[in-house]
Design a protein around this motif. Structure first.
Motif, PDB file in Angstrom:
ATOM      1  N   ASP A   1       8.627   3.422  -0.058  1.00  0.00           N
ATOM      2  CA  ASP A   1       8.915   2.863   1.261  1.00  0.00           C
ATOM      3  C   ASP A   1       8.706   1.349   1.213  1.00  0.00           C
ATOM      4  O   ASP A   1       7.560   0.874   1.122  1.00  0.00           O
ATOM      5  N   LEU A   2       9.781   0.593   1.290  1.00  0.00           N
ATOM      6  CA  LEU A   2       9.692  -0.869   1.165  1.00  0.00           C
ATOM      7  C   LEU A   2       8.901  -1.485   2.313  1.00  0.00           C
ATOM      8  O   LEU A   2       8.199  -2.482   2.130  1.00  0.00           O
ATOM      9  N   ARG A   3       9.005  -0.903   3.498  1.00  0.00           N
ATOM     10  CA  ARG A   3       8.264  -1.433   4.651  1.00  0.00           C
ATOM     11  C   ARG A   3       6.769  -1.308   4.436  1.00  0.00           C
ATOM     12  O   ARG A   3       6.007  -2.261   4.618  1.00  0.00           O
ATOM     13  N   LYS A   4       6.335  -0.123   4.034  1.00  0.00           N
ATOM     14  CA  LYS A   4       4.909   0.095   3.791  1.00  0.00           C
ATOM     15  C   LYS A   4       4.412  -0.771   2.632  1.00  0.00           C
ATOM     16  O   LYS A   4       3.297  -1.296   2.673  1.00  0.00           O
ATOM     17  N   LYS A   5       5.249  -0.907   1.617  1.00  0.00           N
ATOM     18  CA  LYS A   5       4.838  -1.718   0.470  1.00  0.00           C
ATOM     19  C   LYS A   5       4.666  -3.182   0.864  1.00  0.00           C
ATOM     20  O   LYS A   5       3.710  -3.844   0.451  1.00  0.00           O
ATOM     21  N   SER A   6       5.582  -3.691   1.697  1.00  0.00           N
ATOM     22  CA  SER A   6       5.488  -5.086   2.139  1.00  0.00           C
ATOM     23  C   SER A   6       4.232  -5.318   2.961  1.00  0.00           C
ATOM     24  O   SER A   6       3.525  -6.326   2.777  1.00  0.00           O
ATOM     25  N   LEU A   7       3.938  -4.390   3.871  1.00  0.00           N
ATOM     26  CA  LEU A   7       2.723  -4.521   4.681  1.00  0.00           C
ATOM     27  C   LEU A   7       1.466  -4.472   3.816  1.00  0.00           C
ATOM     28  O   LEU A   7       0.515  -5.225   4.028  1.00  0.00           O
ATOM     29  N   LEU A   8       1.470  -3.573   2.852  1.00  0.00           N
ATOM     30  CA  LEU A   8       0.310  -3.451   1.973  1.00  0.00           C
ATOM     31  C   LEU A   8       0.085  -4.724   1.173  1.00  0.00           C
ATOM     32  O   LEU A   8      -1.055  -5.168   0.988  1.00  0.00           O
ATOM     33  N   LYS A   9       1.173  -5.317   0.672  1.00  0.00           N
ATOM     34  CA  LYS A   9       1.048  -6.566  -0.089  1.00  0.00           C
ATOM     35  C   LYS A   9       0.432  -7.663   0.768  1.00  0.00           C
ATOM     36  O   LYS A   9      -0.433  -8.427   0.312  1.00  0.00           O
ATOM     37  N   ILE A  10       0.878  -7.737   2.022  1.00  0.00           N
ATOM     38  CA  ILE A  10       0.347  -8.770   2.918  1.00  0.00           C
ATOM     39  C   ILE A  10      -1.128  -8.527   3.206  1.00  0.00           C
ATOM     40  O   ILE A  10      -1.947  -9.455   3.244  1.00  0.00           O
ATOM     41  N   LYS A  11      -1.477  -7.259   3.383  1.00  0.00           N
ATOM     42  CA  LYS A  11      -2.893  -6.939   3.626  1.00  0.00           C
ATOM     43  C   LYS A  11      -3.761  -7.304   2.426  1.00  0.00           C
ATOM     44  O   LYS A  11      -4.875  -7.819   2.584  1.00  0.00           O
ATOM     45  N   ILE A  12      -3.256  -7.012   1.238  1.00  0.00           N
ATOM     46  CA  ILE A  12      -4.009  -7.355   0.024  1.00  0.00           C
ATOM     47  C   ILE A  12      -4.211  -8.862  -0.071  1.00  0.00           C
ATOM     48  O   ILE A  12      -5.313  -9.351  -0.372  1.00  0.00           O
ATOM     49  N   GLN A  13      -3.133  -9.616   0.214  1.00  0.00           N
ATOM     50  CA  GLN A  13      -3.244 -11.073   0.180  1.00  0.00           C
ATOM     51  C   GLN A  13      -4.230 -11.572   1.229  1.00  0.00           C
ATOM     52  O   GLN A  13      -5.000 -12.510   0.984  1.00  0.00           O
ATOM     53  N   GLN A  14      -4.204 -10.949   2.414  1.00  0.00           N
ATOM     54  CA  GLN A  14      -5.125 -11.350   3.479  1.00  0.00           C
ATOM     55  C   GLN A  14      -6.570 -11.051   3.087  1.00  0.00           C
ATOM     56  O   GLN A  14      -7.472 -11.858   3.327  1.00  0.00           O
ATOM     57  N   LEU A  15      -6.804  -9.888   2.467  1.00  0.00           N
ATOM     58  CA  LEU A  15      -8.156  -9.541   2.025  1.00  0.00           C
ATOM     59  C   LEU A  15      -8.663 -10.534   0.992  1.00  0.00           C
ATOM     60  O   LEU A  15      -9.835 -10.938   1.022  1.00  0.00           O
ATOM     61  N   ILE A  16      -7.793 -10.919   0.067  1.00  0.00           N
ATOM     62  CA  ILE A  16      -8.190 -11.889  -0.956  1.00  0.00           C
ATOM     63  C   ILE A  16      -8.517 -13.224  -0.304  1.00  0.00           C
ATOM     64  O   ILE A  16      -9.526 -13.869  -0.623  1.00  0.00           O
ATOM     65  N   PHE A  17      -7.666 -13.618   0.633  1.00  0.00           N
ATOM     66  CA  PHE A  17      -7.878 -14.898   1.320  1.00  0.00           C
ATOM     67  C   PHE A  17      -9.193 -14.895   2.095  1.00  0.00           C
ATOM     68  O   PHE A  17      -9.984 -15.844   2.026  1.00  0.00           O
TER      69      PHE A  17
END
Length: 246
Positions: A180-196
């Motif tokens: 699911d590209l939508r879920k994958k995109s959201l997950l990537k953003i969340k991972i980046q936010q967690l790192i930040f």
């Protein structure tokens, strides 16, 4: 259409002989491009007038070079057949129809390579054998150096593969499993936010975010802005609302 028939080539060779700037290397005009171009243009006009063949200067020049190369090959065969020990019957005689005419003015322009005596050939053969032996031994030495160099590179590469790199590869593999590209995109953003957030956890104005507390504020971080926009977009899509990009 202009075609180089035997009759046309014969005329071309005769015209070529008259233009020393196109074949006589000792001529001053031979080393001047302008002089050579004038000669080629003159041949072009004569062929058009006498043979009714309208060649371009480039076509004529290419044909002259081709004739010269073929003549040189024929001359080499003849010279090679005249080596000491060869009988008269073994001497090569060219049957090419344009050889005799070209030979009358090109022979002195074709410099043969220095011939070698039987002794020279023997010495050369011996030297070649020695060189071949060196070449046979060379690959082993080269291979050892190559293996050593590759080992060194591999060691340096292994040093780079630390725990974080291994974990990053693991995450990448897991992301590839999400279709699911939508879920994958959201997950990537969340991972980046967690790192930040983790990198700047000492700043009290930044909080760990989720789908429920993403709030876009002026002068906020780029990551937060992306999170807010993306979240609002997918929320609107899920609710069946009309989404327009302005």
């Amino acid at each position: 259409m202009a075609v180089f028939t035997n009759e046309v080539v014969e005329k071309l060779v005769n015209l070529w002989e008259e233009e020393e700037s196109l074949w006589n290397v000792s001529s001053e005009a031979y080393h001047k491009k302008e002089s050579r171009n004038i000669s080629l243009s003159r041949i072009k006009e004569n062929l058009k007038k006498d043979m009714e063949m309208d060649f371009t200067v480039t076509q004529i020049n290419c044909k002259l070079q081709s004739l010269r190369c073929y003549y040189a090959k024929e001359l080499k065969k003849m010279r090679s057949s005249k080596k000491s020990g060869s009988g008269i019957s073994d001497i090569y005689t060219s049957k090419w129809p344009f050889f005799a005419t070209l030979d009358s003015f090109l022979r002195e322009q074709i410099t043969p390579r220095q011939s070698m005596s039987t002794l020279d050939i023997s010495n050369t053969s011996q030297n070649n054998d020695e060189d071949d032996e060196k070449k046979r031994n060379l690959p082993e030495e080269v291979m050892e150096r190559a293996v050593s160099a590759l080992s060194s590179i591999q060691e340096r590469k292994t040093d780079v593969e630390d725990e974080d790199s291994v974990f990053a590869k693991l995450i990448a593999n897991e992301l590839r499993k999400i279709k699911d590209l939508r879920k994958k995109s959201l997950l990537k953003i969340k991972i980046q936010q967690l790192i930040f957030d983790t990198q700047f956890s000492n700043r009290g104005d930044i909080e760990m975010v989720s789908n429920k507390n993403i709030i876009f504020k002026p002068n906020d971080s780029t990551v937060n802005q992306l999170l807010s926009i993306t979240s609002d977009f997918y929320k609107a899509v899920d609710e069946g609302k009309e989404v327009r990009v302005l």
